[in-house]
Scaffold this motif. Structure first.
Motif, short mmCIF file in Angstrom:
data_model
loop_
_atom_site.label_atom_id
_atom_site.label_comp_id
_atom_site.label_asym_id
_atom_site.label_seq_id
_atom_site.Cartn_x
_atom_site.Cartn_y
_atom_site.Cartn_z
N ILE A 12 0.85 -1.18 0.00
CA ILE A 12 0.00 0.00 0.00
C ILE A 12 0.89 1.24 0.00
O ILE A 12 0.66 2.19 -0.74
CB ILE A 12 -0.97 -0.01 1.20
CG1 ILE A 12 -1.99 -1.14 1.03
CG2 ILE A 12 -1.67 1.34 1.35
CD1 ILE A 12 -2.85 -1.38 2.24
N ASP A 13 1.94 1.23 0.82
CA ASP A 13 2.85 2.37 0.86
C ASP A 13 3.55 2.56 -0.48
O ASP A 13 3.74 3.69 -0.92
CB ASP A 13 3.89 2.19 1.97
CG ASP A 13 3.26 2.30 3.36
OD1 ASP A 13 3.91 1.88 4.31
OD2 ASP A 13 2.12 2.79 3.46
N ALA A 14 3.95 1.48 -1.12
CA ALA A 14 4.61 1.59 -2.42
C ALA A 14 3.67 2.20 -3.45
O ALA A 14 4.07 3.06 -4.23
CB ALA A 14 5.08 0.21 -2.89
N GLU A 15 2.42 1.80 -3.41
CA GLU A 15 1.45 2.38 -4.35
C GLU A 15 1.24 3.85 -4.04
O GLU A 15 1.20 4.70 -4.94
CB GLU A 15 0.12 1.63 -4.29
CG GLU A 15 -0.88 2.17 -5.28
CD GLU A 15 -2.24 1.51 -5.21
OE1 GLU A 15 -3.12 1.98 -5.94
OE2 GLU A 15 -2.43 0.56 -4.45
N GLU A 28 2.84 1.03 -16.31
CA GLU A 28 2.77 -0.42 -16.09
C GLU A 28 3.10 -0.76 -14.63
O GLU A 28 2.46 -1.62 -14.04
CB GLU A 28 3.75 -1.17 -17.01
CG GLU A 28 3.44 -1.04 -18.48
CD GLU A 28 4.11 0.16 -19.14
OE1 GLU A 28 4.04 0.25 -20.38
OE2 GLU A 28 4.70 1.01 -18.42
N LEU A 29 4.08 -0.07 -14.06
CA LEU A 29 4.46 -0.31 -12.66
C LEU A 29 3.33 0.12 -11.73
O LEU A 29 2.97 -0.60 -10.79
CB LEU A 29 5.74 0.45 -12.32
CG LEU A 29 6.24 0.34 -10.88
CD1 LEU A 29 6.51 -1.12 -10.51
CD2 LEU A 29 7.50 1.18 -10.69
N ARG A 30 2.74 1.26 -12.01
CA ARG A 30 1.62 1.71 -11.18
C ARG A 30 0.45 0.73 -11.25
O ARG A 30 -0.18 0.42 -10.23
CB ARG A 30 1.17 3.11 -11.61
CG ARG A 30 2.18 4.19 -11.24
CD ARG A 30 1.73 5.56 -11.62
NE ARG A 30 1.32 5.55 -13.02
CZ ARG A 30 0.38 6.30 -13.54
NH1 ARG A 30 -0.27 7.17 -12.81
NH2 ARG A 30 0.07 6.23 -14.81
N LEU A 31 0.16 0.23 -12.45
CA LEU A 31 -0.92 -0.74 -12.62
C LEU A 31 -0.63 -2.02 -11.85
O LEU A 31 -1.50 -2.55 -11.15
CB LEU A 31 -1.14 -1.05 -14.11
CG LEU A 31 -2.19 -2.11 -14.43
CD1 LEU A 31 -3.55 -1.72 -13.89
CD2 LEU A 31 -2.24 -2.34 -15.93
N TRP A 32 0.61 -2.52 -11.98
CA TRP A 32 0.97 -3.76 -11.28
C TRP A 32 0.81 -3.58 -9.77
O TRP A 32 0.27 -4.45 -9.09
CB TRP A 32 2.40 -4.16 -11.62
CG TRP A 32 2.84 -5.36 -10.87
CD1 TRP A 32 2.47 -6.65 -11.06
CD2 TRP A 32 3.74 -5.39 -9.76
NE1 TRP A 32 3.08 -7.48 -10.15
CE2 TRP A 32 3.86 -6.72 -9.34
CE3 TRP A 32 4.45 -4.40 -9.07
CZ2 TRP A 32 4.66 -7.10 -8.27
CZ3 TRP A 32 5.24 -4.78 -8.01
CH2 TRP A 32 5.34 -6.11 -7.63
N LEU A 33 1.26 -2.46 -9.24
CA LEU A 33 1.13 -2.23 -7.79
C LEU A 33 -0.33 -2.10 -7.38
O LEU A 33 -0.72 -2.55 -6.30
CB LEU A 33 1.94 -1.01 -7.36
CG LEU A 33 3.44 -1.23 -7.35
CD1 LEU A 33 4.18 0.09 -7.13
CD2 LEU A 33 3.85 -2.26 -6.31
N CYS A 38 -4.80 -4.54 -4.48
CA CYS A 38 -6.18 -5.04 -4.42
C CYS A 38 -6.20 -6.52 -4.03
O CYS A 38 -6.98 -6.93 -3.17
CB CYS A 38 -6.88 -4.84 -5.76
SG CYS A 38 -7.23 -3.12 -6.14
N SER A 39 -5.35 -7.30 -4.67
CA SER A 39 -5.30 -8.73 -4.37
C SER A 39 -4.94 -8.97 -2.91
O SER A 39 -5.56 -9.79 -2.23
CB SER A 39 -4.28 -9.40 -5.30
OG SER A 39 -4.17 -10.76 -5.00
#
Length: 176
Positions: A12-15, A28-33, A38-39
Motif C-alpha cells: 500500500i505504501d509503495a502504491e 505499467e508499474l503503477r498498474l501492477w502495484l 487489491c489482491s
C-alpha cells in the motif's frame, strides 16, 4: 502486525509513493502495484474471516475447494500443480485434513506411489458451508462495484492475463 499484514502495508505504501510522483514511474508499474494491492487487501480479509469464523486457513480452504469439485478425487501430484505449491506442502495439509476426517486417501492398487485424495461426506458438508460464506464475503468486498463495472473489469483483467501470458510463454504466441 503479522508478516502478511506488514507486506500488505508495504505494498500500500509503495502504491501511495507512486501516486505522489506518478510522472517518475511507468504506468505499467503503477498498474501492477494497484493489482497487487487489491489482491492483497482481499486475501488478507478472506484469511482473517476464515480464521475467525471457521478456525481454518486459506491453504486448507484452497485444497478443499479443489477436492470439492471432484467426486473421484485428485492425485496428490495433480493437486500440487493445481494449487501451484510443492508436493510437501500438499502432503502436510492432506495429513491434517485426513486426521480431522474431512478428506480420505486412496492408494492405487496398481501403483503404490500413486495416492488419490477426496472429500469425505463430512468434509463435503463442512466445506459447502465455508464456500457459501466465502462467496458472500467476496460479494461484500466487491459490492461497491456495479454489475456493469464488474463485467468490464473482468474483461479488462482477461486482457491483462493475455498480455502476461504473451510475454512469458515462448512458442505459444508469446514474444520471447
Amino acid at each position: 502486525m503479522n508478516k502478511h499484514e506488514r507486506q500488505l502495508s508495504a505494498h500500500i505504501d509503495a502504491e501511495s509513493a507512486l501516486q505522489e510522483n506518478p510522472s517518475d514511474h511507468r504506468s505499467e508499474l503503477r498498474l501492477w502495484l494497484r493489482l497487487l494491492t487489491c489482491s492483497n487487501l482481499i486475501e488478507t480479509e478472506i484469511r482473517r474471516r476464515l480464521r475467525e469464523r471457521f478456525d481454518t486457513t486459506l491453504p486448507r480452504f484452497d485444497l478443499m475447494a479443489q477436492l470439492f469439485r471432484s467426486e473421484d478425487g485428485v492425485l496428490l501430484g495433480e493437486l500440487s500443480q493445481r494449487m501451484m505449491v510443492s508436493n510437501g506442502n500438499v502432503t502436510g495439509l492432506v495429513e491434517r485434513l485426513v486426521q480431522e476426517g474431512l478428506i480420505e486417501r486412496q492408494v492405487s492398487e496398481t501403483d503404490r506411489r500413486s495416492v488419490r485424495v477426496r472429500m469425505t461426506p463430512h468434509g463435503h458438508s463442512e466445506f459447502a458451508v465455508m464456500a457459501d460464506a466465502h462467496a458472500d464475503w467476496i460479494a461484500e468486498l466487491l459490492g461497491d462495484l456495479s454489475e456493469n463495472d464488474r463485467e468490464r473489469l473482468w474483461r479488462r483483467l482477461g486482457d491483462v492475463k493475455r498480455s502476461v501470458r504473451n510475454a512469458t510463454m515462448p512458442g505459444e504466441g508469446g514474444k520471447k
